[in-house]
Design a protein around this motif. Structure first.
Motif, PDB file in Angstrom:
ATOM      1  N   GLN A  66      43.624  -4.918  99.552  1.00  0.00           N
ATOM      2  CA  GLN A  66      43.683  -6.342  99.258  1.00  0.00           C
ATOM      3  C   GLN A  66      45.099  -6.796  99.036  1.00  0.00           C
ATOM      4  OE1 GLN A  66      40.849  -6.168  96.161  1.00  0.00           O
ATOM      5  NE2 GLN A  66      39.133  -6.449  97.577  1.00  0.00           N
ATOM      6  N   THR A  67      45.925  -5.896  98.595  1.00  0.00           N
ATOM      7  CA  THR A  67      47.317  -6.294  98.392  1.00  0.00           C
ATOM      8  C   THR A  67      48.184  -5.059  98.545  1.00  0.00           C
ATOM      9  OG1 THR A  67      48.909  -7.095  96.782  1.00  0.00           O
ATOM     10  CG2 THR A  67      46.983  -5.952  95.921  1.00  0.00           C
ATOM     11  N   ILE A  68      49.418  -5.295  98.898  1.00  0.00           N
ATOM     12  CA  ILE A  68      50.309  -4.160  98.945  1.00  0.00           C
ATOM     13  C   ILE A  68      51.384  -4.291  97.882  1.00  0.00           C
ATOM     14  CG2 ILE A  68      49.918  -3.582 101.364  1.00  0.00           C
ATOM     15  CD1 ILE A  68      52.597  -5.061 101.925  1.00  0.00           C
ATOM     16  N   ASP A  69      51.259  -5.300  97.086  1.00  0.00           N
ATOM     17  CA  ASP A  69      52.232  -5.482  96.023  1.00  0.00           C
ATOM     18  C   ASP A  69      51.857  -4.616  94.829  1.00  0.00           C
ATOM     19  OD1 ASP A  69      54.367  -6.870  94.585  1.00  0.00           O
ATOM     20  OD2 ASP A  69      52.656  -7.493  93.336  1.00  0.00           O
ATOM     21  N   THR A  70      52.832  -3.866  94.329  1.00  0.00           N
ATOM     22  CA  THR A  70      52.552  -2.886  93.286  1.00  0.00           C
ATOM     23  C   THR A  70      51.962  -3.522  92.036  1.00  0.00           C
ATOM     24  OG1 THR A  70      54.323  -1.521  94.086  1.00  0.00           O
ATOM     25  CG2 THR A  70      53.569  -1.085  91.863  1.00  0.00           C
ATOM     26  N   ASP A  71      52.590  -4.596  91.587  1.00  0.00           N
ATOM     27  CA  ASP A  71      52.131  -5.186  90.331  1.00  0.00           C
ATOM     28  C   ASP A  71      50.723  -5.728  90.448  1.00  0.00           C
ATOM     29  OD1 ASP A  71      54.403  -4.505  89.121  1.00  0.00           O
ATOM     30  OD2 ASP A  71      55.445  -6.376  89.625  1.00  0.00           O
ATOM     31  N   GLN A  72      50.512  -6.385  91.559  1.00  0.00           N
ATOM     32  CA  GLN A  72      49.205  -6.972  91.755  1.00  0.00           C
ATOM     33  C   GLN A  72      48.148  -5.871  91.854  1.00  0.00           C
ATOM     34  OE1 GLN A  72      49.100  -9.551  95.092  1.00  0.00           O
ATOM     35  NE2 GLN A  72      47.141 -10.457  94.522  1.00  0.00           N
ATOM     36  N   ALA A  73      48.503  -4.857  92.583  1.00  0.00           N
ATOM     37  CA  ALA A  73      47.565  -3.738  92.748  1.00  0.00           C
ATOM     38  C   ALA A  73      47.302  -3.095  91.401  1.00  0.00           C
ATOM     39  CB  ALA A  73      48.133  -2.716  93.730  1.00  0.00           C
ATOM     40  N   THR A  74      48.334  -2.945  90.600  1.00  0.00           N
ATOM     41  CA  THR A  74      48.166  -2.340  89.289  1.00  0.00           C
ATOM     42  C   THR A  74      47.150  -3.113  88.477  1.00  0.00           C
ATOM     43  OG1 THR A  74      50.487  -1.732  89.342  1.00  0.00           O
ATOM     44  CG2 THR A  74      49.392  -1.587  87.204  1.00  0.00           C
ATOM     45  N   ARG A  75      47.325  -4.397  88.529  1.00  0.00           N
ATOM     46  CA  ARG A  75      46.400  -5.219  87.767  1.00  0.00           C
ATOM     47  C   ARG A  75      44.970  -5.055  88.277  1.00  0.00           C
ATOM     48  NH1 ARG A  75      47.281 -10.122  88.991  1.00  0.00           N
ATOM     49  NH2 ARG A  75      49.524  -9.912  89.061  1.00  0.00           N
ATOM     50  N   LEU A  76      44.854  -5.083  89.579  1.00  0.00           N
ATOM     51  CA  LEU A  76      43.530  -5.018  90.170  1.00  0.00           C
ATOM     52  C   LEU A  76      42.820  -3.685  89.886  1.00  0.00           C
ATOM     53  CD1 LEU A  76      43.736  -6.663  93.690  1.00  0.00           C
ATOM     54  CD2 LEU A  76      42.058  -7.122  91.899  1.00  0.00           C
ATOM     55  N   ILE A  77      43.587  -2.646  90.069  1.00  0.00           N
ATOM     56  CA  ILE A  77      42.934  -1.329  90.076  1.00  0.00           C
ATOM     57  C   ILE A  77      42.911  -0.702  88.700  1.00  0.00           C
ATOM     58  CG2 ILE A  77      43.008   0.996  91.066  1.00  0.00           C
ATOM     59  CD1 ILE A  77      44.323  -0.311  93.529  1.00  0.00           C
ATOM     60  N   ALA A  78      44.053  -0.703  88.036  1.00  0.00           N
ATOM     61  CA  ALA A  78      44.116  -0.022  86.752  1.00  0.00           C
ATOM     62  C   ALA A  78      43.693  -0.922  85.597  1.00  0.00           C
ATOM     63  CB  ALA A  78      45.532   0.502  86.506  1.00  0.00           C
ATOM     64  N   GLY A  79      43.763  -2.195  85.853  1.00  0.00           N
ATOM     65  CA  GLY A  79      43.528  -3.171  84.817  1.00  0.00           C
ATOM     66  C   GLY A  79      42.313  -2.929  83.937  1.00  0.00           C
ATOM     67  N   PRO A  80      41.186  -2.719  84.537  1.00  0.00           N
ATOM     68  CA  PRO A  80      39.977  -2.613  83.710  1.00  0.00           C
ATOM     69  C   PRO A  80      40.035  -1.521  82.666  1.00  0.00           C
ATOM     70  CG  PRO A  80      39.422  -2.788  86.041  1.00  0.00           C
ATOM     71  CD  PRO A  80      40.895  -2.643  85.975  1.00  0.00           C
ATOM     72  N   PHE A  81      40.836  -0.492  82.872  1.00  0.00           N
ATOM     73  CA  PHE A  81      40.780   0.657  81.967  1.00  0.00           C
ATOM     74  C   PHE A  81      42.002   0.812  81.094  1.00  0.00           C
ATOM     75  CE2 PHE A  81      38.739   1.779  86.015  1.00  0.00           C
ATOM     76  CZ  PHE A  81      37.433   1.811  85.588  1.00  0.00           C
ATOM     77  N   GLU A  82      43.120   0.341  81.596  1.00  0.00           N
ATOM     78  CA  GLU A  82      44.379   0.756  81.006  1.00  0.00           C
ATOM     79  C   GLU A  82      44.444   0.440  79.519  1.00  0.00           C
ATOM     80  OE1 GLU A  82      47.711  -0.608  83.205  1.00  0.00           O
ATOM     81  OE2 GLU A  82      48.617   1.380  83.168  1.00  0.00           O
ATOM     82  N   GLU A  83      43.938  -0.717  79.193  1.00  0.00           N
ATOM     83  CA  GLU A  83      44.050  -1.155  77.797  1.00  0.00           C
ATOM     84  C   GLU A  83      43.310  -0.205  76.863  1.00  0.00           C
ATOM     85  OE1 GLU A  83      42.960  -5.111  75.188  1.00  0.00           O
ATOM     86  OE2 GLU A  83      42.681  -5.092  77.368  1.00  0.00           O
ATOM     87  N   GLN A  84      42.030   0.037  77.198  1.00  0.00           N
ATOM     88  CA  GLN A  84      41.240   0.919  76.357  1.00  0.00           C
ATOM     89  C   GLN A  84      41.835   2.324  76.299  1.00  0.00           C
ATOM     90  OE1 GLN A  84      38.583  -1.411  77.438  1.00  0.00           O
ATOM     91  NE2 GLN A  84      38.355  -1.830  75.254  1.00  0.00           N
ATOM     92  N   LEU A  85      42.292   2.742  77.444  1.00  0.00           N
ATOM     93  CA  LEU A  85      42.836   4.104  77.497  1.00  0.00           C
ATOM     94  C   LEU A  85      44.083   4.212  76.648  1.00  0.00           C
ATOM     95  CD1 LEU A  85      42.294   5.094  81.218  1.00  0.00           C
ATOM     96  CD2 LEU A  85      41.234   6.072  79.183  1.00  0.00           C
ATOM     97  N   GLU A  86      44.876   3.168  76.680  1.00  0.00           N
ATOM     98  CA  GLU A  86      46.097   3.194  75.893  1.00  0.00           C
ATOM     99  C   GLU A  86      45.760   3.305  74.414  1.00  0.00           C
ATOM    100  OE1 GLU A  86      48.584  -0.158  76.497  1.00  0.00           O
ATOM    101  OE2 GLU A  86      50.401   1.038  76.213  1.00  0.00           O
ATOM    102  N   LYS A  87      44.710   2.596  74.058  1.00  0.00           N
ATOM    103  CA  LYS A  87      44.342   2.635  72.656  1.00  0.00           C
ATOM    104  C   LYS A  87      43.708   3.972  72.292  1.00  0.00           C
ATOM    105  CE  LYS A  87      43.903  -2.293  72.073  1.00  0.00           C
ATOM    106  NZ  LYS A  87      43.005  -3.407  72.466  1.00  0.00           N
ATOM    107  N   THR A  88      43.047   4.586  73.262  1.00  0.00           N
ATOM    108  CA  THR A  88      42.398   5.861  72.956  1.00  0.00           C
ATOM    109  C   THR A  88      43.390   7.019  72.954  1.00  0.00           C
ATOM    110  OG1 THR A  88      40.514   5.011  74.149  1.00  0.00           O
ATOM    111  CG2 THR A  88      40.447   7.325  73.534  1.00  0.00           C
ATOM    112  N   PHE A  89      44.189   7.080  74.000  1.00  0.00           N
ATOM    113  CA  PHE A  89      45.042   8.267  74.159  1.00  0.00           C
ATOM    114  C   PHE A  89      46.515   8.014  73.888  1.00  0.00           C
ATOM    115  CE2 PHE A  89      41.380   9.068  76.987  1.00  0.00           C
ATOM    116  CZ  PHE A  89      40.901  10.210  76.354  1.00  0.00           C
ATOM    117  N   GLY A  90      46.874   6.772  73.727  1.00  0.00           N
ATOM    118  CA  GLY A  90      48.257   6.485  73.431  1.00  0.00           C
ATOM    119  C   GLY A  90      49.168   6.535  74.624  1.00  0.00           C
TER     120      GLY A  90
END
Lengths: 119, 112, 174, 229, 1037
Positions: free
Chosen positions: C150-174
């Motif tokens: 859907q996109t080849i832009d890194t930031d946009q892709a990051t948001r799209l793909i990693a977005g759903p998990f990153e926050e929780q994971l950061e809080k869980t594993f630091g």
């Protein structure tokens, strides 16, 4: 019925193993064939031990002490197959080790290269 | 009742497994096949194991462990396979030609 | 990069306790009983294994356990299961489509996660989300194979793909 | 010519096997010997798992033999491969591409879990499906995983060898204990039988199982380590 | 407590525990490992030894229980008598062989330990699946040890070995489980008890798979290429373990399961015999030591298999079984293992390079001992086992098997002793064997063990007296003084011969007594001549001691076993004496082989005699039953071969001519009389049956044909030793004919001729020895006019020639006269006529001997020849005294002879000076002799005329022109007789040899070196076994 299907599977595997061991040229394939043959034998062993409607001979909540002799499959082949598998594994390991040595000395894995001694 | 639920879950799980198999056949290249295989079989496994838990409630704890185990291992193995496939240069299907990884490696190689 | 191979002797204790506890829990789960002799054996075995493995690796020292983290972990699990189901439904669409129409490609995303365990969890999660698979990881960059680019832009892709998990994971594993 | 004779031989064996398969009838009840085992193992040995009872008591001599087989293979593979320093030995760590961080971390997380699972299989051999061999194999799979993930990982073959030796000697000692304190060599009834199905029960079977697990795990690991070298 | 420590169970505890401990001990240092290793092996040996003793003392088989429960629930093992013997043997060899492994890595050591333990397990276990486990332990240990040599060839061979044995063990597993499927049992005893349950296609397939697996592991022909390759390429000590240890375990497994294969015993035995014969045949074509040993090894295991099956069929008692199977096993184990170790010690692959052994006399001695043991010579266990085996087979009327076994043994002896000859006569290299002499100690230990076990088995076989061992003891004693100078050794031997021999013959009476005196006196007298050589002759004097004491011991024998034992001692010692000579490499082998064939005929004859009369006593020959004709023929054929009858004489001239000169004298004068003695003893049997008397007539004709043919061939010779050899053969023909008369007169004649020939030929060969010692020439044409230089020798030769030629007043006259009278008495006119003819031809060559050497013009290069050495002259003088005594006081001999001969013959003659008074009246010998002389003159004239008349002109033309008339005459005679005696016999026998070689070439072409083809062979072997056992009926329902 069940045991016959398993038995035939095992015997077929043995045949396939025999065929592979005799026709393939690559040592590794031959070793795999032998291993296959061994597996076939192990399956035959398990098939021989099957008793109609039998379950694993482990006494637990599902299989009471009293009914075990009627409902358990034969534990002897199961015990034997453990030993047989370990031994099969051991033999395969040794064969592979020799295959490695052979490759080191001959730089080939073809069985045709192993014809030094004769007559 | 519990057994019915369990059976249905197992059936759905089996359906996903079947889909995984079909996906492996239908998908055009190694990477996409891996995608299909990984996802569908993971869910399939989870469902089957959950179904089993309805049959044998005593096994629930073990089954939970197994589910976590599958969740942990399945993606890792598909990742390892994909990485290896990319490393030995297995091409991607389609003609998008977008491969950030290849580009990154090339820049890395050109200025060490 | 702080290699996962090198255990940090200073913080060995922390990792040890976490791992031992985890293993003990696993042991009890496996046996599904809490008979006293069994638990004691389990503790012994767990302690032994934990000692051995924390000497081999420093991964466990990053894992801390706190109620908050546990809470986030459960949240993450829920989120994950939803995504997994979505991913599968998505996949079914492809698999059962008369003609498979996809445009695969590999994009790069960046992650904020610092701990190896966190990154592993992220990668695993991504692998199980719709149409994506981690092909490689290099430092903070993950290279993702997408079924439908859907996109080849890194930031946009990051948001799209990693977005759903990153926050929780950061809080869980630091 | 050669192909034809192979085909002929395989056909013959196929016929032979067919005659075996056709004449095989699925048994409907156990042989007397097998039935006695099913009755004897729980009663005499206090082990719910009949197979483990057979393996570690009645046929423990076989088991000891196969331990010896593995032991020899560990030594034998070392002999076969350790003749000359293999020129390829030193190479892989430098040339091989290290596996990705994901795999490495996953390995480090999984390995303890696998190990504890192996311990579970080993220690529950007398109660449920499992036992020393199976657990040992799982233990060794942990090592395979580690070896695959980390090319530079150095297996402490010496330590493993030491462990397997100690386990082997202890196994024999337990057997001798059976000779002195119970009915004969490898008789597991040297310890109280306990309650059927309990964790600590079935005499020395759990101990033998543990030793077996350690030994098999170490031996398989040594074999694998030697193969990589 | 001590008893329980030495219980055989502890073998396994020590073996396994020791192996597990070794890596721990290795941390303490390699010294610890080595001592633990030795300690464990020694403990295992001790335990098996103690259990052997216990079982030998009659305690029941020791049961070994495991798992705290009784069979069939738990695995049990058993140490019965057979088990204890096999286990102890393997342990002992394992302990001794540990020497070679002490410096190996600890991994090797622990594998070695487990291998030895695994073999014990295979031997003792009574559980089928446990047997499989031990089989695998042994196999895997072998794979590990095979890596000790990692040349490319060795690696290839190991891989082939792996393929084959993995296939075989898979079959074993399939067989085991199918057997379980039909019976639900794994305990071997229970299986045997429930044998009838093993039926139907599955049971049958199970049995065949088990059997095939075990047979294949025993490396049967033709499915054994993989085994040979390993034998060839492995390190010697590892090959020794495979040959002695692994095969033992597998063989014992087969032995244990044999009751299950009751219906297949003949098939198994057939598989064994094919392997035995063909392996030994192919052995003829081998050029590398270890491969040759491999063939021999496989052959020996084949023999063991045959023995096991046929003995089971014959239902022999356990003592006999143990004697045969155990004897063959121990023999194979010690001897083959020793040879493989020796192969390592020598470090040369090719047979011809083994001549480096010559520089190490001790190693060479060991080599000879081991070869003799494998070939089944006494006193080694194999000899007794083979003897007993043939006895049992004859009793069971399995004659074909006897023939096949003997043929195989002969082939084996052929290549082994050809190898020995090659080694002895090969070129000496400066480079010696590579290993230190410490490596010899284990080999010597095995040699010693072979001798000890041979003595034990001899006792079991029924040799209860010690006197037959005196010759060996004397040999051993002489060996101890080997460093002394030659004359000391020679005098010692002579002293021992006189003392020991005197004791041996002291209470032998009758005919045997006469022969004993004759053989001892003749032997010692001629042995005096050996003093003329003062060079050290390594090995000569011990062998001489054995020979000189065996000769008088033979007549003392009262049983067939004693007789055969001493007979073989004589064969072996004379072979070694012959082969020592530098010229004898090619001639010694036919000598040995024909001697062996002769011995085998004797063996077969004795076996049938025993089957017939159930007695080992030689006197049974006199009361033989209906089979006596067969016995007679077998004995006669054997003895005729040994006596060098025409047709089977081809070994004789070569051996006589090529040996050392004093040995030739012994061979011709004394040893040849052994065959005559045998003939006298053996043909007692003929007297009782009409058939045999007819056969005796045939014997008479053979004797006379031999006489005539040999005389003619003697004329053709230029080499004087060959001429004397043929002359000897010719004279023996007379004696044979005289014996064949089967009458009192005939036998008196025979003994008379024996004495005569002994002395005469002794003198003549010693004369030849003297001449060769002084001139170094052997051809008659190189001599001339020596009468002046060597007057004493000349005189001795003349007296001998006169005595032989039958002119009055010397002994030969009496002999010929007696012979003729005996023939006339029986109405044998044909042989009588031939006697006359032969006398004439004999005269020709005897005259030539004197004429060509001593008369005529003296050659310039012999101007300053000395007289013969004193030792030779002394011996000759003693013999001349004998001749004179016999000539002028014939009663001294004739009367005891006449008395000694079986009183069943009517006494027919009294000697009165020049004439004989017979019960028919008085015969005056003078007219007869005159007639003989007249006929001779007539024939001589005829020949002279024919030559001058140019009848054989083109032959004559080919002769050189510048010959004297006498020389031309002899040249003519040689050509004429050469035509009359075509070399059919030697052509025939060389054809036989070539055919055997061709067959071997042909048979070995299946060994292509291709591992997959070898595996295919195994499959076909299984198929063949399945079909042969009648499996086809299960395939086509």
């Amino acid at each position: 019925m069940i045991s016959s299907i398993v038995l035939i599977t095992g015997l077929l595997l043995i045949l396939i193993g025999l065929w592979g061991a005799l026709t393939h040229r690559n040592i590794l394939r031959i070793i795999i064939s032998f291993s296959l043959m061994g597996t076939g034998t192990h399956i035959v062993i398990v098939a021989i031990g099957y008793v109609k409607n039998g379950t694993a001979p482990i006494i637990d909540s599902a299989l009471g002490l009293a009914e075990a002799p009627q409902r358990a499959v034969d534990p002897i082949p199961s015990a034997l197959v453990v030993t047989a598998i370990v031994i099969g594994l051991a033999v395969t390991a040794i064969m592979l080790a020799y295959a490695i040595r052979l490759y080191d000395t001959k730089k080939t894995l073809s069985i045709e290269a192993l014809m030094e001694s004769r007559w | 009742m519990a057994e019915l639920v369990g059976s249905i879950l197992i059936l759905i799980g089996a359906f996903f497994h079947f889909s995984a198999g079909l996906g492996m056949v239908r998908m055009p290249d190694a990477y996409t096949r891996m995608q299909a295989g990984t996802k569908a079989s993971t869910l399939g496994n989870t469902l089957v194991l959950t179904g089993l838990a309805f049959y044998h409630p005593g096994w629930t704890l073990k089954l939970v462990l197994i589910i976590y185990f599958v969740l942990m291992t399945n993606p890792v193995s598909s990742h390892a396979l994909a990485r290896a496939a990319h490393f030995i240069g297995i091409p991607m299907a389609g003609n998008s030609g977008i491969d950030a990884l290849r580009d990154a490696q090339q820049t890395k190689r050109s200025d060490p | 990069m702080m290699g996962p191979n090198q255990p940090n002797p200073a913080s060995l204790g922390g990792g040890f306790i976490v791992l031992a506890a985890l293993l003990a829990v696993v042991w009890i789960f496996l046996n599904s009983t809490i008979a006293i002799e069994l638990v004691l054996t389990g503790v012994l075995i767990s302690a032994g294994l934990a000692y051995a493995f924390t000497r081999k690796t420093g991964v466990w020292q990053d894992v801390a356990v706190s109620p908050a983290r546990l809470y986030h972990f459960i949240l993450y699990t829920g989120r994950f299961l939803v995504e997994l189901t979505r991913a599968n439904v998505n996949m079914l669409r492809y698999v059962y489509a008369p003609r498979i129409k996809i445009a695969p490609g590999i994009v790069k995303i960046n992650t904020r996660l610092k701990t190896p365990v966190g990154r592993l969890a992220l990668a695993n999660s991504i692998a199980l989300t719709p149409g994506s698979l981690v092909v490689d990881i290099d430092g903070d960059s993950l290279f993702i194979h997408c079924l439908d680019l859907q996109t080849i832009d890194t930031d946009q892709a990051t948001r799209l793909i990693a977005g759903p998990f990153e926050e929780q994971l950061e809080k869980t594993f630091g | 010519m050669r192909r034809a004779s192979i085909v002929f031989a395989i056909t013959f064996f196929g016929l032979l096997f067919a005659s075996v398969a056709i004449n095989h009838t699925q048994s409907v009840s156990l042989w007397p010997l097998a039935r006695s085992y099913v009755e004897l193992v729980p009663r005499e040995l206090g082990a719910p798992n009949v197979i483990t009872g057979i393996l570690l008591n009645y046929r423990a001599f076989d088991t000891l033999g196969e331990v010896a087989v593995l032991f020899m293979v560990a030594a034998g593979v070392g002999l076969v491969l350790g003749r000359q320093p293999n020129p390829t030995v030193a190479d892989p760590p430098e040339t091989a591409r290290p596996s990705s961080e994901i795999v490495q971390i996953a390995t480090r997380i999984l390995a303890p879990l696998i190990s504890v699972f192996a311990a579970y299989i080993i220690m529950n051999g007398h109660i449920s499906a499992g036992g020393g061999f199976q657990g040992g194999a799982v233990l060794a799979s942990c090592l395979i995983l580690w070896l695959l993930a980390d090319a530079q990982f150095q297996v402490d073959v010496k330590l493993l060898g030491l462990l397997e030796s100690v386990a082997g000697v202890l196994f024999v000692l337990v057997g001798i204990a059976g000779l002195i304190f119970a009915g004969g060599f490898l008789d597991t009834r040297v310890l109280p039988l306990g309650q059927l199905g309990a964790f600590f029960s079935a005499g020395a079977i759990p101990i033998l199982s543990l030793l077996l697990g350690i030994k098999v795990g170490c031996e398989l690991s040594v074999i694998l380590a030697r193969f990589r070298a | 407590m001590v008893g329980s420590l030495l219980h055989p169970l502890n073998i396994f505890i020590v073996g396994l525990g020791g192996a597990f401990l070794i890596p721990l001990l290795n941390r303490l240092g390699s010294r610890w490992v080595a001592s633990a290793f030795i300690f464990a092996l020694a403990a295992m040996t001790l335990m098996s030894g103690i259990s052997l003793l216990e079982v030998l003392n009659g305690s029941p088989p020791i049961d070994i229980l495991t798992g705290g429960s009784k069979p069939p629930y738990s695995i049990n093992l058993r140490a019965g008598l057979d088990e204890a013997v096999f286990a102890f043997g393997v342990n002992l060899v394992g302990l001794i062989g540990a020497y070679y492994f002490l410096r190996e890595k600890y991994g090797t050591i622990l594998i070695y330990l487990l291998l030895i333990m695994g073999i014990q397990g295979m031997v003792m276990t009574r559980d089928l699946f446990n047997l499989f486990v031990f089989l695998e332990i042994v196999s895997i240990a072998t794979y590990g040890l095979l890596s000790l040599r990692d040349t490319p060839e060795a690696l290839s061979a190991t891989f082939k070995y792996l393929m084959a044995t993995v296939l075989a063990s898979n079959f074993f597993l399939i067989g085991t489980i199918l057997l379980y499927a039909t019976t639900g049992l794994l305990n071997i005893d229970d299986l045997i008890a429930n044998q009838q349950a093993i039926a139907g296609p599955i049971g049958f397939a199970a049995l065949i798979f088990l059997l095939a697996s075990l047979l294949v592991e025993l490396k049967p022909f033709p499915a054994n290429g993989w085994g040979l390759d390993v034998y060839e390429t492995a390190r010697g000590d590892v090959a020794a373990l495979i040959s002695g240890g692994v095969s033992t375990g597998v063989f014992f497994a087969l032995l244990k399961l044999l009751p299950l294969f009751e219906g297949q015993l003949e098939i198994i035995a057939a598989a064994g015999v094919i392997t035995f014969v063909v392996s030994n045949l192919i052995g003829l074509q081998q050029t590398t030591a270890q491969r040759l040993l491999g063939y021999s090894s496989i052959g020996q295991i084949g023999l063991l298999t045959i023995a096991a099956c046929l003995l089971r069929l014959a239902n022999v008692d356990s003592a006999t079984f143990l004697l045969i199977a155990g004897g063959l096993f121990i023999n194979h184990l010690f001897a083959k293992v020793g040879l493989f170790w020796l192969a390592d010690y020598v470090g040369k692959a090719r047979l011809q390079d083994w001549s480096v052994l010559k520089s190490r006399p001790a190693a060479f001695l060991a080599f000879a001992v081991l070869l003799a043991a494998i070939s089944g010579f006494p006193p080694f266990p194999g000899f007794w086992a083979k003897w007993q085996l043939v006895m049992v087979l004859a009793q069971d009327e399995r004659y074909v098997w006897i023939v096949l076994i003997l043929v195989g043994s002969l082939l084996e002896a052929a290549y082994l002793f050809r190898w020995f000859g090659q080694t002895l006569h090969g070129p000496v290299e400066s480079q010696t064997a590579r290993a230190g002499s410490g490596a010899l100690v284990p080999i010597f230990a095995l040699g010693l063990l072979l001798i000890i076990s041979g003595l034990i088995t001899s006792n079991l076989a029924g040799l209860n007296s010690f006197w037959p061992l005196i010759p060996l003891a004397a040999g051993a004693l002489t060996l101890l003084i080997a460093p002394c100078p030659a004359w000391v050794q020679c005098l010692t031997v002579l002293g021992m011969a006189l003392l020991g021999g005197g004791w041996l013959i002291s209470d032998v009476t009758g005919l045997n007594g006469l022969f004993a005196v004759l053989l001892l006196a003749g032997g010692v007298t001629i042995a005096i001549a050996s003093l003329y050589r003062n060079d050290t002759r390594p090995g000569f004097y011990p062998l001489l001691a054995v020979l000189l004491l065996s000769l008088p011991a033979l007549p003392r024998a009262s049983t067939t076993l004693e007789f055969f034992f001493i007979w073989e001692l004589i064969t072996l010692s004379s072979y070694f004496l012959v082969v020592r000579s530098r010229d004898a490499q090619r001639q010694a082998l036919p000598f040995l082989l024909f001697s062996l064939v002769a011995a085998f005929f004797l063996l077969a004859g004795f076996a049938i005699l025993h089957a017939d009369s159930a007695s080992y006593s030689l006197s049974a020959l006199r009361t033989a039953g209906p089979n006596s004709a067969v016995v007679f023929v077998l004995l006669c054929v054997g003895l005729l071969i040994k006596a060098g009858a025409v047709g089977v004489h081809v070994w004789l001239p070569g051996a006589y001519a090529a040996s050392d000169d004093d040995v030739s004298a012994l061979l011709s004068a004394v040893i040849s009389k052994v065959a005559i003695f045998g003939l006298l003893v053996g043909t007692y049997v003929a007297i009782r049956s009409e058939v045999s008397l007819q056969l005796a007539h045939v014997l008479g004709w053979i004797g006379m044909l031999t006489t005539l043919a040999a005389a003619m061939m003697a004329v053709c010779q230029d080499d004087m030793k060959r001429m004397l050899a043929y002359s000897s053969m010719s004279q023996l023909g007379y004696i044979v004919a005289a014996i064949a008369l089967m009458s009192h007169l005939g036998w008196v004649t025979a003994l008379y001729l024996v004495a005569n020939h002994l002395m005469v030929k002794g003198i003549l060969f010693l004369v030849a020895a003297a001449l060769i010692a002084r001139t170094g020439k052997r051809l008659l044409s190189d001599y001339g006019g020596l009468a002046g230089q060597m007057p004493l020798t000349f005189a001795a030769a003349s007296i001998a020639i006169l005595a032989m030629s039958g002119l009055p007043p010397f002994v030969g006259f009496g002999g010929k006269w007696l012979l003729l009278s005996a023939m006339m008495e029986k109405g044998w006119y044909g042989p009588a006529l031939m006697t006359l003819l032969a006398t004439f031809v004999g005269f020709l060559y005897m005259a030539r001997f004197i004429q060509a050497i001593f008369l005529g013009p003296r050659r310039p290069d012999y101007a300053d020849l000395e007289e013969a050495p004193a030792a030779l002259l002394t011996a000759q003088a003693l013999l001349i005294v004998g001749i004179l005594v016999m000539s002028f006081f014939p009663k001294v001999l004739i009367e005891p002879v006449s008395r000694a001969i079986d009183p069943q013959f009517a006494s027919t003659l009294v000697w009165q000076g020049m004439s004989l008074e017979m019960i028919y009246g008085t015969w005056n010998p003078i007219p007869i002799m005159l007639l003989a002389v007249a006929v001779s003159a007539l024939l001589f004239g005829l020949f002279w005329y024919l030559q001058h008349a140019g009848l054989f002109k083109d032959m004559a033309r080919r002769l050189a022109r510048n010959l004297s008339p006498l020389q031309r005459f002899y040249a003519f005679c040689r050509t004429a007789f050469g035509v009359l005696t075509p070399p059919w016999a030697s052509m025939f026998w060389s054809r036989v040899a070539v055919t055997a070689d061709d067959l071997a070439l042909c048979a070995r072409s299946i060994y292509t070196g291709n591992g997959q083809i070898y595996s295919l062979f195994i499959l076909y072997y299984v198929m063949a076994l399945y079909i042969a056992a009648g499996g086809l009926r299960y395939l086509w329902p």
